[in-house]
Write a protein that holds these residues in place. Structure first.
Motif, PDB file in Angstrom:
ATOM      1  N   GLU A 299       0.817  -1.211   0.000  1.00  0.00           N
ATOM      2  CA  GLU A 299       0.000   0.000   0.000  1.00  0.00           C
ATOM      3  C   GLU A 299       0.853   1.264   0.000  1.00  0.00           C
ATOM      4  OE1 GLU A 299       0.431  -1.279   4.355  1.00  0.00           O
ATOM      5  OE2 GLU A 299       0.256  -2.213   2.381  1.00  0.00           O
ATOM      6  N   LEU A 300       2.100   1.171   0.479  1.00  0.00           N
ATOM      7  CA  LEU A 300       2.997   2.325   0.469  1.00  0.00           C
ATOM      8  C   LEU A 300       3.704   2.483  -0.876  1.00  0.00           C
ATOM      9  CD1 LEU A 300       4.702   1.969   3.981  1.00  0.00           C
ATOM     10  CD2 LEU A 300       2.646   3.260   3.362  1.00  0.00           C
ATOM     11  N   HIS A 301       3.608   1.481  -1.727  1.00  0.00           N
ATOM     12  CA  HIS A 301       4.340   1.481  -3.004  1.00  0.00           C
ATOM     13  C   HIS A 301       3.406   1.137  -4.172  1.00  0.00           C
ATOM     14  CE1 HIS A 301       8.077   1.404  -0.614  1.00  0.00           C
ATOM     15  NE2 HIS A 301       7.471   0.499   0.132  1.00  0.00           N
ATOM     16  N   ALA A 302       2.105   1.339  -3.993  1.00  0.00           N
ATOM     17  CA  ALA A 302       1.137   0.856  -4.988  1.00  0.00           C
ATOM     18  C   ALA A 302       1.334   1.495  -6.359  1.00  0.00           C
ATOM     19  CB  ALA A 302      -0.290   1.110  -4.490  1.00  0.00           C
ATOM     20  N   GLY A 303       1.612   2.791  -6.390  1.00  0.00           N
ATOM     21  CA  GLY A 303       1.821   3.450  -7.674  1.00  0.00           C
ATOM     22  C   GLY A 303       3.023   2.899  -8.421  1.00  0.00           C
ATOM     23  N   ARG A 304       4.082   2.639  -7.688  1.00  0.00           N
ATOM     24  CA  ARG A 304       5.290   2.094  -8.309  1.00  0.00           C
ATOM     25  C   ARG A 304       5.048   0.675  -8.816  1.00  0.00           C
ATOM     26  NH1 ARG A 304      10.989   2.099  -5.010  1.00  0.00           N
ATOM     27  NH2 ARG A 304      12.304   1.032  -6.550  1.00  0.00           N
ATOM     28  N   ILE A 305       4.362  -0.136  -8.022  1.00  0.00           N
ATOM     29  CA  ILE A 305       4.051  -1.506  -8.449  1.00  0.00           C
ATOM     30  C   ILE A 305       3.190  -1.482  -9.703  1.00  0.00           C
ATOM     31  CG2 ILE A 305       2.817  -3.624  -7.810  1.00  0.00           C
ATOM     32  CD1 ILE A 305       3.679  -3.023  -4.884  1.00  0.00           C
ATOM     33  N   ALA A 306       2.197  -0.602  -9.710  1.00  0.00           N
ATOM     34  CA  ALA A 306       1.301  -0.510 -10.867  1.00  0.00           C
ATOM     35  C   ALA A 306       2.053  -0.119 -12.136  1.00  0.00           C
ATOM     36  CB  ALA A 306       0.189   0.502 -10.583  1.00  0.00           C
ATOM     37  N   GLY A 307       3.112   0.669 -11.985  1.00  0.00           N
ATOM     38  CA  GLY A 307       3.853   1.126 -13.155  1.00  0.00           C
ATOM     39  C   GLY A 307       4.977   0.215 -13.587  1.00  0.00           C
ATOM     40  N   ASN A 308       5.252  -0.828 -12.827  1.00  0.00           N
ATOM     41  CA  ASN A 308       6.361  -1.724 -13.153  1.00  0.00           C
ATOM     42  C   ASN A 308       5.901  -2.803 -14.130  1.00  0.00           C
ATOM     43  OD1 ASN A 308       8.124  -0.263 -11.626  1.00  0.00           O
ATOM     44  ND2 ASN A 308       8.235  -1.702  -9.923  1.00  0.00           N
ATOM     45  N   VAL A 309       6.017  -2.489 -15.404  1.00  0.00           N
ATOM     46  CA  VAL A 309       5.473  -3.325 -16.469  1.00  0.00           C
ATOM     47  C   VAL A 309       6.187  -4.673 -16.553  1.00  0.00           C
ATOM     48  CG1 VAL A 309       5.081  -3.473 -18.966  1.00  0.00           C
ATOM     49  CG2 VAL A 309       4.751  -1.291 -17.765  1.00  0.00           C
ATOM     50  N   ARG A 310       7.498  -4.661 -16.375  1.00  0.00           N
ATOM     51  CA  ARG A 310       8.250  -5.924 -16.490  1.00  0.00           C
ATOM     52  C   ARG A 310       7.821  -6.892 -15.387  1.00  0.00           C
ATOM     53  NH1 ARG A 310      13.536  -7.734 -14.754  1.00  0.00           N
ATOM     54  NH2 ARG A 310      14.305  -9.343 -16.176  1.00  0.00           N
ATOM     55  N   PHE A 311       7.697  -6.404 -14.167  1.00  0.00           N
ATOM     56  CA  PHE A 311       7.256  -7.273 -13.075  1.00  0.00           C
ATOM     57  C   PHE A 311       5.865  -7.825 -13.342  1.00  0.00           C
ATOM     58  CE2 PHE A 311       4.421  -7.019  -9.283  1.00  0.00           C
ATOM     59  CZ  PHE A 311       4.702  -8.285  -8.786  1.00  0.00           C
ATOM     60  N   ARG A 312       4.928  -6.965 -13.667  1.00  0.00           N
ATOM     61  CA  ARG A 312       3.545  -7.414 -13.835  1.00  0.00           C
ATOM     62  C   ARG A 312       3.412  -8.383 -15.012  1.00  0.00           C
ATOM     63  NH1 ARG A 312       0.336  -2.310 -14.619  1.00  0.00           N
ATOM     64  NH2 ARG A 312      -1.438  -3.748 -14.658  1.00  0.00           N
ATOM     65  N   GLY A 313       4.080  -8.064 -16.108  1.00  0.00           N
ATOM     66  CA  GLY A 313       4.012  -8.952 -17.266  1.00  0.00           C
ATOM     67  C   GLY A 313       4.714 -10.275 -17.008  1.00  0.00           C
ATOM     68  N   GLY A 314       5.871 -10.214 -16.351  1.00  0.00           N
ATOM     69  CA  GLY A 314       6.603 -11.441 -16.050  1.00  0.00           C
ATOM     70  C   GLY A 314       5.832 -12.349 -15.105  1.00  0.00           C
ATOM     71  N   LEU A 315       5.150 -11.757 -14.117  1.00  0.00           N
ATOM     72  CA  LEU A 315       4.376 -12.560 -13.179  1.00  0.00           C
ATOM     73  C   LEU A 315       3.192 -13.210 -13.870  1.00  0.00           C
ATOM     74  CD1 LEU A 315       4.313 -13.332 -10.150  1.00  0.00           C
ATOM     75  CD2 LEU A 315       2.620 -11.510  -9.860  1.00  0.00           C
ATOM     76  N   ARG A 316       2.520 -12.456 -14.737  1.00  0.00           N
ATOM     77  CA  ARG A 316       1.370 -13.035 -15.459  1.00  0.00           C
ATOM     78  C   ARG A 316       1.827 -14.163 -16.383  1.00  0.00           C
ATOM     79  NH1 ARG A 316      -0.890  -7.503 -15.497  1.00  0.00           N
ATOM     80  NH2 ARG A 316       0.214  -7.075 -17.443  1.00  0.00           N
ATOM     81  N   ALA A 317       2.963 -13.989 -17.034  1.00  0.00           N
ATOM     82  CA  ALA A 317       3.478 -15.045 -17.906  1.00  0.00           C
ATOM     83  C   ALA A 317       3.842 -16.284 -17.087  1.00  0.00           C
ATOM     84  CB  ALA A 317       4.695 -14.535 -18.686  1.00  0.00           C
TER      85      ALA A 317
END
Length: 436
Positions: A299-317
């Protein structure tokens, strides 16, 4: 042979952690080998213990663990000179219904291991009444032995004299009295202390606490009060099954709430752990066969997590072919969206339909017993898992298949069931142990 002590208090916020760290560092500075433990489910304090002692600390918990597991965990202190178990909340505070070997109270550990208790007493706004409180704690449970007290936040020499005289009349030893000292106050946030790894000056702060306590506390008297102890041979260890052979573990300031004993048990069972940082926009190791997102402070880093495309895409893959599990904060990040304390909605990874909000805070706190209705990494349907939940998020939506039927320590069913969708699973509780 090690000497064992329990550091406890009448309540939270009295100074248990500061005294534990100070004693550990002061004795270490004298050349003693010190081992710390944390009684109860707090997953932040063991990291502070490790900084103070140079040795890994783990949790021992009488509600979630049986005696054999606790004895196996504390056996790591067999080569130490001093073993300190820091308590949680007040000495006798636990849940109303007994768990595996107790109620989760610090007193359970003190009695089970035969270690005497050093009480931290804060007599602010009191004088002789502090002795009545200490005497009540001493006499409350026959199997728990009080070694003595350390007074904290003493207002003046006259105040100290009044309290000392009353404790002496009650036959209770006073090991020392600490005046108020803001320089050794540990910073806090909404889930407890700011984590040790986030404080660049934590080593200096512990050094100052050790110096201050050594100046005002009779360290030799405290040490003499400890009970000589050698661990009993445990018939079996903790019942923990690794979630996979190769585990990709999220690890940074947003994903750091993971019990040290769990990681050790996974490694002891032959699992390999590789860490990655979602905040640094890293994806999980592609060679891993399971991904685990622990809790923390997303919750303290939600904006940064939301903007981290490599992390989000890699996790979904990763989740297309292999299981992914999230605990508490990790569960929230596996969800669709997280609304922060300012009311801003941030898109998360979308592996689950969970939506949570910190805009309207509500505390969720307590032990959890979950009967799995669906599989999760390392555990099959029907498994009974014991854990602990502590967060301030509000569920806006939890639409996926419930992962488990979850009860609190009283046996009441709660709404935080966890979720499963495809290869993704999540729970609001942090896993401590599995029932045998």
């Amino acid at each position: 042979m090690a000497a064992g002590l329990v550091i406890s208090a009448p309540a939270s916020g009295v100074g248990k952690t500061t005294l534990t760290l100070a004693l550990a560092r002061a004795w270490r500075n004298r050349g003693l080998n010190v081992q710390c433990f944390k009684s109860g489910p707090d997953y932040i304090d063991p990291a502070f213990h490790a900084v103070a002692t140079g040795r890994a600390s783990v949790n021992v918990d009488s509600w979630a663990m049986d005696r054999a597991a606790i004895e196996q965990l504390v056996s790591r202190g067999s080569d130490a000179d001093v073993v300190l178990a820091e308590g949680s909340m007040g000495l006798f505070d636990g849940v109303a219904t007994r768990g595996v070997s107790g109620t989760g109270a610090t007193a359970d550990i003190a009695e089970m291991l035969g270690w005497p208790v050093v009480l931290v007493i804060d007599p602010s706004g009191q004088a002789q009444t502090a002795a009545a409180i200490a005497a009540g704690l001493r006499d409350y449970r026959a199997g728990v032995r009080l070694a003595g007290v350390v007074l904290n936040r003493i207002a003046s020499p006259r105040h100290e004299d009044l309290v000392r005289r009353a404790l002496d009349d009650a036959g209770i030893a006073v090991f020392g009295a600490l005046p108020r000292h803001a320089e050794i106050s540990l910073p806090k946030r909404h889930l407890g202390l700011v984590q040790a790894e986030e404080q660049a000056e934590i080593g200096k702060l512990i050094d100052e606490a050790a110096r201050f306590v050594a100046e005002h506390v009779d360290l030799d008297a405290v040490l003499r009060s400890a009970t000589a102890w050698s661990p009993q041979a445990a018939a079996r260890g903790l019942n923990v099954t690794p979630p996979g052979q190769r585990i990709a573990l999220a690890r940074d300031a947003a994903f750091s709430f993971v019990y040290p004993h769990m990681l050790e048990a996974w490694r002891s069972a032959g699992a390999e752990i590789s860490t990655f940082s979602p905040l640094a926009d890293e994806a999980p190791d592609a060679s891993a066969d399971v991904c685990w997102l622990p809790g923390g402070y997303p919750e303290l880093h939600a904006g940064r997590i939301a903007g981290n495309v490599r992390f989000r895409g890699g996790l979904r893959a990763f989740a297309e072919t292999r299981p992914v599990h999230g605990e508490c904060g990790g569960y929230m990040v596996l969800g669709t969206a997280l609304t922060d304390a300012d009311g801003v909605r941030h898109e998360m990874t979308g592996l689950l339909g969970l939506e949570t909000s910190f805009a309207t805070r509500r505390m969720h706190l307590g032990y959890r017993l979950a009967a799995l209705a669906a599989p999760m990494p390392g555990h099959q349907p029907g498994a009974r898992l014991r854990g602990h939940e502590f967060h301030y998020s509000t569920i806006l939506a939890q639409p996926d298949t419930p992962l488990a039927v979850v009860h609190d320590a009283t046996g009441a069913v709660i709404a935080e069931t966890g979720s499963r969708r495809g290869q993704a699973t999540g729970t609001f509780f942090h896993l401590i142990a599995e029932d045998r």
